[in-house]
Structure formats: C-alpha cells, structure tokens
Motif scaffolding. Structure first.
Motif, PDB file in Angstrom:
ATOM      1  N   LYS A   1       9.085  -9.398  -0.323  1.00  0.00           N
ATOM      2  CA  LYS A   1       9.530 -10.023   0.920  1.00  0.00           C
ATOM      3  C   LYS A   1       8.546 -11.132   1.269  1.00  0.00           C
ATOM      4  CE  LYS A   1      12.388  -9.926   4.560  1.00  0.00           C
ATOM      5  NZ  LYS A   1      12.353  -8.817   5.540  1.00  0.00           N
ATOM      6  N   HIS A   2       9.078 -12.335   1.525  1.00  0.00           N
ATOM      7  CA  HIS A   2       8.250 -13.485   1.845  1.00  0.00           C
ATOM      8  C   HIS A   2       8.143 -13.674   3.356  1.00  0.00           C
ATOM      9  CE1 HIS A   2       9.921 -14.209  -2.175  1.00  0.00           C
ATOM     10  NE2 HIS A   2       8.838 -14.932  -2.428  1.00  0.00           N
ATOM     11  N   ILE A   3       7.111 -14.371   3.759  1.00  0.00           N
ATOM     12  CA  ILE A   3       6.918 -14.680   5.172  1.00  0.00           C
ATOM     13  C   ILE A   3       8.112 -15.444   5.731  1.00  0.00           C
ATOM     14  CG2 ILE A   3       5.496 -15.956   6.826  1.00  0.00           C
ATOM     15  CD1 ILE A   3       4.173 -13.401   5.746  1.00  0.00           C
ATOM     16  N   TYR A   4       8.641 -16.391   4.958  1.00  0.00           N
ATOM     17  CA  TYR A   4       9.730 -17.226   5.463  1.00  0.00           C
ATOM     18  C   TYR A   4      11.040 -16.470   5.668  1.00  0.00           C
ATOM     19  CZ  TYR A   4      11.017 -17.608   0.477  1.00  0.00           C
ATOM     20  OH  TYR A   4      11.342 -17.332  -0.830  1.00  0.00           O
ATOM     21  N   GLU A   5      11.131 -15.247   5.142  1.00  0.00           N
ATOM     22  CA  GLU A   5      12.341 -14.451   5.360  1.00  0.00           C
ATOM     23  C   GLU A   5      12.361 -13.810   6.746  1.00  0.00           C
ATOM     24  OE1 GLU A   5      13.709 -12.187   1.704  1.00  0.00           O
ATOM     25  OE2 GLU A   5      11.673 -12.779   1.081  1.00  0.00           O
ATOM     26  N   GLY A   6      11.242 -13.921   7.469  1.00  0.00           N
ATOM     27  CA  GLY A   6      11.183 -13.409   8.827  1.00  0.00           C
ATOM     28  C   GLY A   6      10.744 -11.962   8.893  1.00  0.00           C
ATOM     29  N   GLY A   7      10.499 -11.500  10.115  1.00  0.00           N
ATOM     30  CA  GLY A   7      10.102 -10.109  10.303  1.00  0.00           C
ATOM     31  C   GLY A   7       8.606  -9.905  10.179  1.00  0.00           C
ATOM     32  N   ASP A   8       8.220  -8.715   9.793  1.00  0.00           N
ATOM     33  CA  ASP A   8       6.829  -8.285   9.730  1.00  0.00           C
ATOM     34  C   ASP A   8       6.073  -9.020   8.629  1.00  0.00           C
ATOM     35  OD1 ASP A   8       4.446  -6.920   9.695  1.00  0.00           O
ATOM     36  OD2 ASP A   8       5.308  -4.990   9.104  1.00  0.00           O
ATOM     37  N   PRO A   9       4.957  -9.707   8.927  1.00  0.00           N
ATOM     38  CA  PRO A   9       4.173 -10.339   7.870  1.00  0.00           C
ATOM     39  C   PRO A   9       3.559  -9.324   6.905  1.00  0.00           C
ATOM     40  CG  PRO A   9       2.998 -10.430   9.961  1.00  0.00           C
ATOM     41  CD  PRO A   9       4.394  -9.964  10.269  1.00  0.00           C
ATOM     42  N   GLY A  10       3.518  -8.066   7.313  1.00  0.00           N
ATOM     43  CA  GLY A  10       3.037  -7.005   6.436  1.00  0.00           C
ATOM     44  C   GLY A  10       4.180  -6.233   5.797  1.00  0.00           C
ATOM     45  N   ALA A  11       5.279  -6.913   5.496  1.00  0.00           N
ATOM     46  CA  ALA A  11       6.476  -6.244   4.976  1.00  0.00           C
ATOM     47  C   ALA A  11       6.224  -5.507   3.667  1.00  0.00           C
ATOM     48  CB  ALA A  11       7.607  -7.261   4.790  1.00  0.00           C
ATOM     49  N   MET A  12       5.224  -5.955   2.871  1.00  0.00           N
ATOM     50  CA  MET A  12       4.930  -5.293   1.591  1.00  0.00           C
ATOM     51  C   MET A  12       3.915  -4.171   1.749  1.00  0.00           C
ATOM     52  SD  MET A  12       6.903  -6.559  -0.678  1.00  0.00           S
ATOM     53  CE  MET A  12       6.141  -6.017  -2.219  1.00  0.00           C
ATOM     54  N   ARG A  13       3.596  -3.815   2.997  1.00  0.00           N
ATOM     55  CA  ARG A  13       2.606  -2.777   3.275  1.00  0.00           C
ATOM     56  C   ARG A  13       2.999  -1.440   2.634  1.00  0.00           C
ATOM     57  NH1 ARG A  13       3.172  -2.953   8.295  1.00  0.00           N
ATOM     58  NH2 ARG A  13       1.597  -4.550   8.724  1.00  0.00           N
ATOM     59  N   VAL A  14       4.221  -1.010   2.863  1.00  0.00           N
ATOM     60  CA  VAL A  14       4.653   0.302   2.350  1.00  0.00           C
ATOM     61  C   VAL A  14       4.654   0.338   0.826  1.00  0.00           C
ATOM     62  CG1 VAL A  14       6.585   1.917   2.213  1.00  0.00           C
ATOM     63  CG2 VAL A  14       5.906   0.978   4.425  1.00  0.00           C
ATOM     64  N   PRO A  15       5.249  -0.648   0.124  1.00  0.00           N
ATOM     65  CA  PRO A  15       5.191  -0.598  -1.340  1.00  0.00           C
ATOM     66  C   PRO A  15       3.775  -0.526  -1.901  1.00  0.00           C
ATOM     67  CG  PRO A  15       6.827  -2.187  -0.638  1.00  0.00           C
ATOM     68  CD  PRO A  15       6.107  -1.746   0.599  1.00  0.00           C
ATOM     69  N   ILE A  16       2.856  -1.306  -1.338  1.00  0.00           N
ATOM     70  CA  ILE A  16       1.483  -1.308  -1.842  1.00  0.00           C
ATOM     71  C   ILE A  16       0.820   0.046  -1.597  1.00  0.00           C
ATOM     72  CG2 ILE A  16      -0.800  -2.331  -1.588  1.00  0.00           C
ATOM     73  CD1 ILE A  16       1.253  -4.145  -2.974  1.00  0.00           C
ATOM     74  N   ARG A  17       1.045   0.612  -0.426  1.00  0.00           N
ATOM     75  CA  ARG A  17       0.403   1.890  -0.111  1.00  0.00           C
ATOM     76  C   ARG A  17       1.032   3.046  -0.866  1.00  0.00           C
ATOM     77  NH1 ARG A  17      -0.907   0.781   6.376  1.00  0.00           N
ATOM     78  NH2 ARG A  17      -2.356  -0.943   5.927  1.00  0.00           N
ATOM     79  N   VAL A  18       2.331   2.961  -1.159  1.00  0.00           N
ATOM     80  CA  VAL A  18       2.966   3.961  -2.018  1.00  0.00           C
ATOM     81  C   VAL A  18       2.360   3.913  -3.412  1.00  0.00           C
ATOM     82  CG1 VAL A  18       5.121   4.505  -3.236  1.00  0.00           C
ATOM     83  CG2 VAL A  18       5.146   4.161  -0.762  1.00  0.00           C
ATOM     84  N   LEU A  19       2.133   2.700  -3.913  1.00  0.00           N
ATOM     85  CA  LEU A  19       1.508   2.535  -5.226  1.00  0.00           C
ATOM     86  C   LEU A  19       0.152   3.227  -5.262  1.00  0.00           C
ATOM     87  CD1 LEU A  19       1.523   1.090  -8.032  1.00  0.00           C
ATOM     88  CD2 LEU A  19       0.370  -0.818  -6.881  1.00  0.00           C
ATOM     89  N   LYS A  20      -0.635   3.025  -4.230  1.00  0.00           N
ATOM     90  CA  LYS A  20      -1.948   3.655  -4.154  1.00  0.00           C
ATOM     91  C   LYS A  20      -1.826   5.172  -4.074  1.00  0.00           C
ATOM     92  CE  LYS A  20      -6.447   4.008  -3.248  1.00  0.00           C
ATOM     93  NZ  LYS A  20      -7.512   3.647  -4.217  1.00  0.00           N
ATOM     94  N   THR A  21      -0.887   5.652  -3.276  1.00  0.00           N
ATOM     95  CA  THR A  21      -0.697   7.097  -3.112  1.00  0.00           C
ATOM     96  C   THR A  21      -0.284   7.758  -4.419  1.00  0.00           C
ATOM     97  OG1 THR A  21      -0.075   6.804  -0.795  1.00  0.00           O
ATOM     98  CG2 THR A  21       0.607   8.858  -1.857  1.00  0.00           C
ATOM     99  N   LEU A  22       0.486   7.055  -5.240  1.00  0.00           N
ATOM    100  CA  LEU A  22       0.936   7.609  -6.516  1.00  0.00           C
ATOM    101  C   LEU A  22      -0.177   7.687  -7.552  1.00  0.00           C
ATOM    102  CD1 LEU A  22       4.443   5.895  -6.888  1.00  0.00           C
ATOM    103  CD2 LEU A  22       3.982   8.292  -6.333  1.00  0.00           C
ATOM    104  N   GLY A  23      -1.317   7.038  -7.260  1.00  0.00           N
ATOM    105  CA  GLY A  23      -2.467   7.160  -8.148  1.00  0.00           C
ATOM    106  C   GLY A  23      -2.864   5.914  -8.899  1.00  0.00           C
ATOM    107  N   ALA A  24      -2.259   4.774  -8.592  1.00  0.00           N
ATOM    108  CA  ALA A  24      -2.592   3.547  -9.300  1.00  0.00           C
ATOM    109  C   ALA A  24      -4.013   3.096  -8.982  1.00  0.00           C
ATOM    110  CB  ALA A  24      -1.602   2.443  -8.956  1.00  0.00           C
ATOM    111  N   GLU A  25      -4.609   2.391  -9.934  1.00  0.00           N
ATOM    112  CA  GLU A  25      -5.971   1.874  -9.786  1.00  0.00           C
ATOM    113  C   GLU A  25      -5.980   0.382  -9.481  1.00  0.00           C
ATOM    114  OE1 GLU A  25      -7.359   2.542 -13.690  1.00  0.00           O
ATOM    115  OE2 GLU A  25      -7.150   4.734 -13.605  1.00  0.00           O
ATOM    116  N   ALA A  26      -4.922  -0.325  -9.900  1.00  0.00           N
ATOM    117  CA  ALA A  26      -4.954  -1.784  -9.817  1.00  0.00           C
ATOM    118  C   ALA A  26      -3.547  -2.342  -9.633  1.00  0.00           C
ATOM    119  CB  ALA A  26      -5.582  -2.370 -11.083  1.00  0.00           C
ATOM    120  N   LEU A  27      -3.515  -3.610  -9.214  1.00  0.00           N
ATOM    121  CA  LEU A  27      -2.264  -4.328  -9.009  1.00  0.00           C
ATOM    122  C   LEU A  27      -2.359  -5.671  -9.717  1.00  0.00           C
ATOM    123  CD1 LEU A  27       0.493  -4.605  -7.471  1.00  0.00           C
ATOM    124  CD2 LEU A  27      -0.813  -5.749  -5.666  1.00  0.00           C
ATOM    125  N   LEU A  28      -1.325  -5.994 -10.501  1.00  0.00           N
ATOM    126  CA  LEU A  28      -1.203  -7.294 -11.135  1.00  0.00           C
ATOM    127  C   LEU A  28      -0.057  -8.031 -10.458  1.00  0.00           C
ATOM    128  CD1 LEU A  28      -1.886  -9.356 -13.363  1.00  0.00           C
ATOM    129  CD2 LEU A  28      -0.335  -8.097 -14.871  1.00  0.00           C
TER     130      LEU A  28
END
Length: 259
Positions: free
Chosen positions: A69-96
C-alpha cells in the motif's frame, strides 16, 4: 488447509511494481490473499497483486508479499505495519524490499538494478506516527544502518557471481502519485539522491522498528523526468520493470541460496 502459523520464514520479500514474477519461483507455495488476512491493506495499483506467498526459494523459507500500500493511495501511512509485524512474529530475521524506480544517474538506465545503501524520506509522513507499541520497538528507533551492511555485501557477492551489473545508491521517496518535475529532479540530485520512487521507505522504517535487518533493490525503469526523451507513465514503469525483473529474480534467488 495450510495456515500462516504453519510457516516459519527466515526472510520476507516485498515485491514492487511489475516484479510479481518472483513469486512464481517458490517451491510448493501457499497463497494467502491480503483480503483474507486481518489488518492487511488492499493495494489498488496495477502491478501489485495483494497476495502473500509462503514457500521456499532455493531452499530458504521465505514470505513473499506481492503488493504494498502506497502513501498516495490514502489512509494510514503505516498501512504496511501489520504485514511487517506478522513477518516478525512468524520468526523472520530480515526483509528484502524491491521497487521500481527512476534513475537520477544517466549511466544507470532502464533495465539496471540498484542496491539501496540509504534513503531520503520526502513522503511528508512517517509510518510510526502515533502511539508507539513498546512491545514491538522503541519510540525513537535509529536508522543509522537502515540498510544492513552485511546484507548489502551479500547482494554484491550474488551480483558478482551472476555477472549482474549492480549499481548502488541512495533512494529518495516522494508521496506521488504525480511523477516529479524536472526542477524537483535537479534538486534531488543536488541533495544526493541516485534514484526516486514512491514506496519502500515506510516498510524499511517499520522493519527496523521491529528489529528486522533490511536490504533493498531498485529495478530501474526509466531515467527521471528531464533526463530522457520519453514522457513518464505507469505503463512504462511496468513494461521496463519486466526487463529488470529477469536479473532481479536471478539476484534474489542467489541471495536466498547463500543466505
């Protein structure tokens, strides 16, 4: 029926505009539409599928986010918050993180790849604005090594092995959705930017806040406005991203193999 909780990815990968083909390289993938996942944003832009793919890439367990989700699509600027935190919760070490970007360097033209060494945030917002979740990360996270030096070296090594001409530079993010003016591009070059786009920075900030290491690669789709003869368009972005995606798929595959 497989669930997210059945997977333990070591690496998350976010795919930029026109770069969704990387998801096809996964072994035995499971697909989860964002619409079925609580808190995941619904992308509205062509080239962003809105699907989470879980599987293996050259033997490495990965989570591939096809769409953001991009900033220009409107809404929460932290729209990718949940996906990133789910990734961390599942045990990931890094993001590319990958994106399609315009080059501010004449010698790095369409079809090239650029590893991101740092960024400049001109989005006008920060995804961490608002109350902080101290269980996730600190109120004032450092971005000194936002792009992990060791992971950047892995990208260099992978590119060298594959004989891919990998540029490096600073990525500047604007809010969009308009492309930049020639005057803005001249300013961006003056302040030290090497490529410009409308994404990536929010995910990087969120990932570093959550303690994930980060690497990022731009697929160069055009010379920035005022540097080339063709009028910029999203169709051009998608078309040229397909060219760069051939090397990007090879690069990310080798990066995963040696991770």
């Amino acid at each position: 029926m497989r669930r997210l909780e059945d997977f333990t990815p070591r690496l998350g990968i976010i795919l930029g505009s026109g770069l969704g083909g990387l998801a096809d390289a996964l072994t035995d993938p499971a697909r989860f539409p964002y619409a079925d996942l609580d808190g995941f944003p619904q992308p509205t832009v062509a080239g962003h599928g809105g699907t989470l793919h879980m599987g293996e890439l050259n033997g490495l367990p990965v989570a591939v986010f096809q769409g953001r989700k991009h900033i220009y699509e409107g809404g929460d600027p932290g729209a990718m918050r949940v996906p990133i935190r789910v990734l961390k919760t599942l045990g990931a070490e890094a993001l590319l993180v990958t994106n399609a970007a315009g080059s501010l360097r004449a010698e790095v033209g369409p079809g090239r790849l650029m590893a991101i060494s740092d960024h400049i945030n001109l989005l006008g917002v920060n995804p961490l604005t608002g109350p902080n979740d101290d269980a996730v990360g600190p109120r004032f996270p450092s971005l000194r090594d936002a792009y992990d030096p060791a992971l950047l070296q892995r990208l260099r090594d992978a590119a060298h092995t594959l004989d891919i001409d990998l540029a490096e530079g600073v990525y500047l993010a604007t809010a969009g959705p308009t492309f930049e003016t020639p005057a803005e591009i001249r300013m961006f070059r003056t302040v030290g930017a090497d490529a410009v786009g409308m994404s990536t920075v929010p995910e990087v900030i969120l990932a570093r806040h959550a303690g994930l290491r980060v690497a990022a690669v731009s697929a160069i789709t055009n010379l920035a406005e005022g540097m080339g003869g063709e009028e910029l368009s999203h169709e051009q972005t998608l078309r040229n991203a397909e060219v760069a995606a051939r090397d990007l798929i090879r690069l990310v595959g080798k990066f995963a193999e040696d991770y």
